[in-house]
Write an enzyme that holds these catalytic residues in place. Structure first.
Site, PDB file in Angstrom:
ATOM      1  N   ARG A   1     -24.029  -8.731   9.441  1.00  0.00           N
ATOM      2  CA  ARG A   1     -24.825  -9.697  10.211  1.00  0.00           C
ATOM      3  C   ARG A   1     -25.959  -9.057  10.999  1.00  0.00           C
ATOM      4  O   ARG A   1     -26.990  -9.665  11.223  1.00  0.00           O
ATOM      5  CB  ARG A   1     -23.905 -10.473  11.151  1.00  0.00           C
TER       6      ARG A   1
ATOM      7  N   LYS B   1      -4.547   8.826  -3.679  1.00  0.00           N
ATOM      8  CA  LYS B   1      -4.301  10.173  -3.161  1.00  0.00           C
ATOM      9  C   LYS B   1      -3.890  11.076  -4.323  1.00  0.00           C
ATOM     10  O   LYS B   1      -3.072  10.688  -5.157  1.00  0.00           O
ATOM     11  CB  LYS B   1      -3.199  10.147  -2.094  1.00  0.00           C
TER      12      LYS B   1
ATOM     13  N   HIS C   1      -5.295   2.614  -0.948  1.00  0.00           N
ATOM     14  CA  HIS C   1      -5.820   3.983  -0.989  1.00  0.00           C
ATOM     15  C   HIS C   1      -4.717   5.018  -1.215  1.00  0.00           C
ATOM     16  O   HIS C   1      -4.996   6.131  -1.632  1.00  0.00           O
ATOM     17  CB  HIS C   1      -6.687   4.294   0.231  1.00  0.00           C
TER      18      HIS C   1
ATOM     19  N   HIS D   1       1.310   0.279   0.776  1.00  0.00           N
ATOM     20  CA  HIS D   1       1.310   1.710   0.433  1.00  0.00           C
ATOM     21  C   HIS D   1       2.690   2.236   0.005  1.00  0.00           C
ATOM     22  O   HIS D   1       2.829   2.883  -1.017  1.00  0.00           O
ATOM     23  CB  HIS D   1       0.838   2.540   1.620  1.00  0.00           C
TER      24      HIS D   1
ATOM     25  N   GLU E   1       3.107   8.809  11.449  1.00  0.00           N
ATOM     26  CA  GLU E   1       1.791   9.049  12.029  1.00  0.00           C
ATOM     27  C   GLU E   1       1.962   9.408  13.497  1.00  0.00           C
ATOM     28  O   GLU E   1       2.816   8.829  14.171  1.00  0.00           O
ATOM     29  CB  GLU E   1       0.920   7.799  11.920  1.00  0.00           C
TER      30      GLU E   1
ATOM     31  N   ASP F   1       1.638  -3.556   7.433  1.00  0.00           N
ATOM     32  CA  ASP F   1       0.504  -2.637   7.401  1.00  0.00           C
ATOM     33  C   ASP F   1       0.743  -1.474   6.437  1.00  0.00           C
ATOM     34  O   ASP F   1      -0.185  -0.983   5.806  1.00  0.00           O
ATOM     35  CB  ASP F   1       0.267  -2.098   8.825  1.00  0.00           C
TER      36      ASP F   1
HETATM   37  C1  BG6 Z   1      -3.988   2.074   6.623  1.00  0.00           C
HETATM   38  C2  BG6 Z   1      -3.272   1.422   7.772  1.00  0.00           C
HETATM   39  O1  BG6 Z   1      -3.924   1.263   5.486  1.00  0.00           O
HETATM   40  O2  BG6 Z   1      -3.375   3.323   6.353  1.00  0.00           O
HETATM   41  C3  BG6 Z   1      -3.320   2.307   9.001  1.00  0.00           C
HETATM   42  O3  BG6 Z   1      -3.876   0.176   8.068  1.00  0.00           O
HETATM   43  C4  BG6 Z   1      -2.772   3.684   8.672  1.00  0.00           C
HETATM   44  O4  BG6 Z   1      -2.595   1.742  10.083  1.00  0.00           O
HETATM   45  C5  BG6 Z   1      -3.445   4.245   7.415  1.00  0.00           C
HETATM   46  O5  BG6 Z   1      -3.041   4.539   9.782  1.00  0.00           O
HETATM   47  C6  BG6 Z   1      -2.775   5.525   6.983  1.00  0.00           C
HETATM   48  O6  BG6 Z   1      -3.515   6.122   5.955  1.00  0.00           O
HETATM   49  P1  BG6 Z   1      -3.516   7.680   5.745  1.00  0.00           P
HETATM   50  O7  BG6 Z   1      -4.309   7.887   4.511  1.00  0.00           O
HETATM   51  O8  BG6 Z   1      -4.119   8.289   6.977  1.00  0.00           O
HETATM   52  O9  BG6 Z   1      -2.078   8.079   5.608  1.00  0.00           O
END
Ligand code: BG6
Length: 507
Positions: free
Chosen positions: A60, A200, A196, A258, A234, A253
């Site tokens: 925007r 990896k 993602h 993942h 994390e 999340d």
């Molecule tokens: C994201 C989550 O998809 O993946 C985050 O929304 C998380 O909360 C992240 O921190 C972790 O990704 P990576 O690659 O740092 O392990």
């Protein structure tokens, strides 16, 4: 859902990079700055992109092309994992960056975009191929796709593909609704849902490890595997994403997407070929084999957690409820653990323990496969240390590699055994940089290789596993916070494993 033709999708190793334009919705957002532009720049630096390449950013904020280029240069310099920045490569790359300001809800935006894409196609020779990337608020995904459709941008003289960022819905029904909306403009084969973790290097290597070698697969089943632990810890908290995170929670999340994808990669059957359809069919089949738990099983086999404040090294660290944008009574899970069972002949009865959490002692993602102990203990005088099962550990991050732990005789008199480790380490074995997940996945989408992307059926299968858990958790009032910052999570997660005689690894 249209059936993909398995004879048409490319093999992962037959890859030609076509010319194209990438249109990024959410070009002023965090993901574009932290991940997408650094990844695209790096692909340009490595000469992986075709000469006919352009990026059009949309958001925007009103900005000229040059202002957008300056912003993106700053982002690339700040967020590239490589300290080396090449001004010449940047200049050539930046000449292909463009910007279109507008609101996703405004039909005029798509008309301006269409006109701009026509100019870009002529100037940059992008061949009419366009990859759209939705990196906006999830509520904008459907309006953006429908907007593209109404301006006729879903079709053209080249191919059209759509990358969608997670979350793909917030439950089964919303995931279906989202797919229905996307399918009004893009066929399922052209929808690339990004996870993602699948990009990896170490997650891709699971397939190489399992299906490129002959010695592991015979052990990869309920007769030899005692249980599997998947950990994504994390140390960071919610990092300014309090408002989003409060709605999502750790289960949605991290586990719904993942970690279930990682579990599917570890547990899936060998695919008949390395074509996208074959690999995705097997991953999907595995996700559909995960047991859907009853409410009683959910109470036994899942544990939510939320971090509370702690004083570490003389510093007061806030709990989740004290973070900006978070409700002081929040019932959101910042930690989630679950015991899953796969209902097929290979895995029946083998627990898959999965856990993830914010504010744990360190950042580490790993898969640990614990094998059954030797059937007969003939070394009677071994000390306590020696009585351990074999373990195979796949380290996803940060120290990427694979270790096999086994027992060995300690030098000296007597038969004292001690666990030792056989280690493969990416850094020392290959000595070269691994591409970031976004480099891999963006290049794959440009090539049209969907192997590492999630398909509608996989998303629905994982919501079908997770949604009943969410429902039970939502109806329960938990005594949060239940783990302090810097600890390995709630005691109930240890008890969950202890009931089956297991303990979490402390990676
Ligand atoms: C994201 C989550 O998809 O993946 C985050 O929304 C998380 O909360 C992240 O921190 C972790 O990704 P990576 O690659 O740092 O392990």
């Amino acid at each position: 859902m249209p059936i993909e033709n398995p004879f048409e999708d490319p093999l992962r190793f037959e890859r030609r990079v076509p010319e194209c334009a990438i249109v990024i919705f959410g070009a002023n957002g965090d993901l574009t700055k932290r991940k997408l532009l650094p990844a695209l720049y790096r692909l340009a630096y490595d000469r992986r992109l075709s000469a006919g390449f352009a990026v059009a950013g949309i958001s925007r904020t009103s900005m000229s092309d040059d202002q957008f280029r300056d912003k993106m240069k700053e982002a690339v310099q700040q967020f590239s994992d490589d300290t080396h920045f090449d001004e010449d490569v940047w200049q050539a790359f930046a000449a292909g960056l463009f910007y279109v300001a507008g609101d996703i809800a405004d039909a005029g935006l798509y008309q301006r975009l269409a006109a701009r894409l026509a100019e870009i196609e002529k100037a940059r020779h992008t061949g009419g191929n366009v990859l759209f990337y939705l990196s906006t608020q999830p509520s904008q995904y459907a309006p953006a796709a429908l907007g593209l459709g109404s301006a006729g941008l879903g079709k053209g003289n080249g191919w059209r593909r759509l990358i969608v960022e997670k979350p793909f819905g917030h439950d089964l029904e919303s995931a279906r609704e989202l797919s229905d909306n996307l399918h009004q403009v893009f066929a399922e084969a052209d929808v690339y849902r990004i996870d993602h973790y699948l990009g990896k290097e170490t997650v891709q290597n699971i397939l190489a490890f399992r299906f490129g070698n002959g010695i592991f697969e015979p052990l990869w089943n309920r007769r030899y595997v005692n249980h599997v632990q998947i950990t994504a810890a994390e140390s960071i908290g919610v990092e300014g994403r309090g408002a989003y995170y409060q709605e999502a929670g750790a289960l949605a999340d991290m586990i719904q997407n993942h970690l279930l994808q990682v579990m599917a990669t570890i547990a899936m059957e060998p695919s008949a070929s390395f074509r996208a359809t074959s690999v995705r069919d097997e991953r999907s089949k595995l996700l559909r084999s995960i047991r859907h738990m009853t409410p009683d099983e959910i109470r036994q086999n899942t544990v939510p957690g939320q971090y509370g404040p702690a004083r570490i090294g003389g510093q007061d660290l806030p709990g989740f409820r004290q973070e900006t944008g978070v409700d002081p009574q929040s019932q959101t899970d910042t930690y989630a653990a679950a015991t899953f069972f796969v209902e097929n002949w290979r895995w029946a009865g083998v627990p898959f323990y999965v856990r993830t959490g914010k504010r744990l002692p360190k950042r580490v993602t790993e898969i640990a496969i614990e094998f059954n102990r030797a059937p007969l203990a003939i070394f009677e005088n071994q000390d306590g240390d020696g009585n351990v099962p074999n373990l195979l550990i796949v380290r996803i991050q940060p120290e990427e590699g694979i270790s096999l732990k086994f027992l060995s005789k300690r030098p000296g008199a007597g038969m004292n055994l001690r666990p030792v480790s056989m280690d493969f380490n990416y850094g020392s074995s290959f000595g070269e940089r691994s591409p970031s997940a976004y480099e891999t996945l963006l290049l794959d989408a440009i090539i049209g290789d969907a192997t590492l992307y999630t398909r509608q059926d996989m998303v629905e299968a994982s919501w079908s596993v997770v949604e009943p858990i969410q429902n039970v958790w939502r109806q329960t009032k938990f005594d949060f916070p239940n783990y302090p910052v810097g600890s390995w999570g709630p005691a109930a997660a240890d008890e969950m494993l202890a009931r089956r005689g297991h303990v979490w690894r402390k990676p």
